[in-house]
Design an enzyme around this catalytic site. Sequence first.
Site, short mmCIF file in Angstrom:
data_model
loop_
_atom_site.label_atom_id
_atom_site.label_comp_id
_atom_site.label_asym_id
_atom_site.label_seq_id
_atom_site.Cartn_x
_atom_site.Cartn_y
_atom_site.Cartn_z
N ASN A 38 0.85 -1.23 -0.11
CA ASN A 38 0.10 -0.13 0.10
C ASN A 38 0.82 1.18 -0.09
O ASN A 38 1.68 1.56 0.91
CB ASN A 38 -0.90 -0.09 1.22
CG ASN A 38 -1.62 0.97 1.41
OD1 ASN A 38 -1.71 2.07 0.52
ND2 ASN A 38 -2.62 0.95 2.54
N ASN A 72 -8.04 3.56 -6.70
CA ASN A 72 -8.57 4.61 -5.80
C ASN A 72 -8.10 6.07 -5.68
O ASN A 72 -6.80 6.01 -6.13
CB ASN A 72 -8.54 3.78 -4.34
CG ASN A 72 -7.19 3.58 -4.00
OD1 ASN A 72 -6.64 4.47 -3.39
ND2 ASN A 72 -6.71 2.50 -4.23
N CYS A 138 -23.84 1.98 -8.37
CA CYS A 138 -23.80 1.00 -9.57
C CYS A 138 -22.69 0.41 -9.80
O CYS A 138 -21.75 0.82 -10.64
CB CYS A 138 -24.34 1.68 -10.83
SG CYS A 138 -24.59 0.67 -12.18
N CYS A 191 -3.08 25.44 -6.01
CA CYS A 191 -2.93 24.14 -5.81
C CYS A 191 -2.57 24.04 -4.37
O CYS A 191 -1.89 24.38 -3.70
CB CYS A 191 -2.12 23.52 -6.74
SG CYS A 191 -2.30 21.72 -6.47
N CYS A 196 3.71 21.22 -5.91
CA CYS A 196 2.95 21.63 -7.61
C CYS A 196 3.11 23.13 -7.62
O CYS A 196 3.73 23.43 -8.92
CB CYS A 196 1.36 21.45 -7.47
SG CYS A 196 0.77 21.88 -9.10
#
Lengths: 292, 153
Positions: A38, A72, A138, A191, A196
Amino acid sequence: MNRLFFQPHQAGLSKVQAAEYTLKNINPDVQFEVHNYNITTVDNFQHFMDRISNGGLEEGKPIDLVLSCVDNFEARMAINTACNELGQIWMESGVSENAVSGHIQLLIPGETACFACAPPLVVAANIDEKTLKREGVCAASLPTTMGVVAGILVQNVLKYLLNFGTVSYYLGYNAMQDFFPTMAMKPNPQCSDKNCRTQQEIYKKKEAAQPKQVVIEQEEEIVHEDNDWGIELVSEVSEEELQAASGPIPNLPEGITVAYTIPSKEENAAAEETVAESEESLEELMAKMKNI
Amino acid sequence: MAALASRREHGGRGDPAGGGGKEEYQALIKYVENNKSADNDWFRLESNKEGTRWFGKCWYIHDLLKYEFAIEFDIPVTYPSTAPEIAIPELDGKTAKMYRGGKICLTDHFKPLWARNVPKFGLAHLMALGLGPWLAVEIPDLIAKGLIEHKEK
């Protein structure tokens, strides 16, 4: 990944391990380095960043490109954090939860929007909400959608690495209507990712330092130094013959054309020569042929 | 939500919660004490030394019976931009949508809420707005379906 690589006999293996075995069988000459963890935990993230910096073809050198194929938001944010810090160019891909849309993105820290610059983009699904059993839920999985997205991702990678065609900054795929929207997004000066913003400054300075390139299109005039004999290039086929030989071109949208045209049949077509009707039977003709 | 303290501490790469989780503990203690006063004491949480891994238990009362579940989660490196993913290992696979290891699904309502409140939300918010509502919706449903039984049965 497990829809594209995993085979029943690999049950028990991690997805990345199964992927390595499957791919090694396809092409044994490719080098693999497999890690199954992970990336959002503090320890693993450090290892992840280290491999980006040192895991190039030559150990100690950085890699050329990161392709994100995770499923994810948190993992994508982690990759984004790492790439912003390292100034690493990467491509992100994904398939929606309902499996009927997907997308790929090219992210260049400082030059394009990073993953945190804007809330996650959603390719419109145009699904009738009345067909859903539970509001807004769904969950579905279609290896076909994944195959399409994987294909356009790798296609974009080839264009990027081998410098041909147009590399898409963003390419979406709406499977319900077969719609492929493209676009590009500039970075967000506010940001939330500090790296960034830093990369944006670096990019601005780099752009300012570059000389302005003006593209001048010049039509090359074909001129020969001498042409003592006055040679001209003339088509062997006359204009009229050309018109007669081409058929009508159907009304097509931009980007599609026909491979060739079929001339329309004229009313008073000159009778073409054919063989005369013969009294000889098939067997007689066959024998005739044998005796030539 | 107004009663929960907003985060102010900024964490670093190796300590995303900031201060080893000191501020988180303060907010959580306040929240738990408030719960006790309101006769709604429904969870306990503690962490490892570094404040990167948290675990504890939560309770849910249904039909006068008290159900207890062990919970755990890691602080992700991108915290607080992303919320930790809570896992209830003993309920792994029992709800319509669950991730490997028993991580509960909080996507539709919770994640956009968290994203809009970055970096003010902390672990107290995660419990109050994430785990709390999830238990309220899922536990009665699981009991009704016979997928969980009270330990006394």
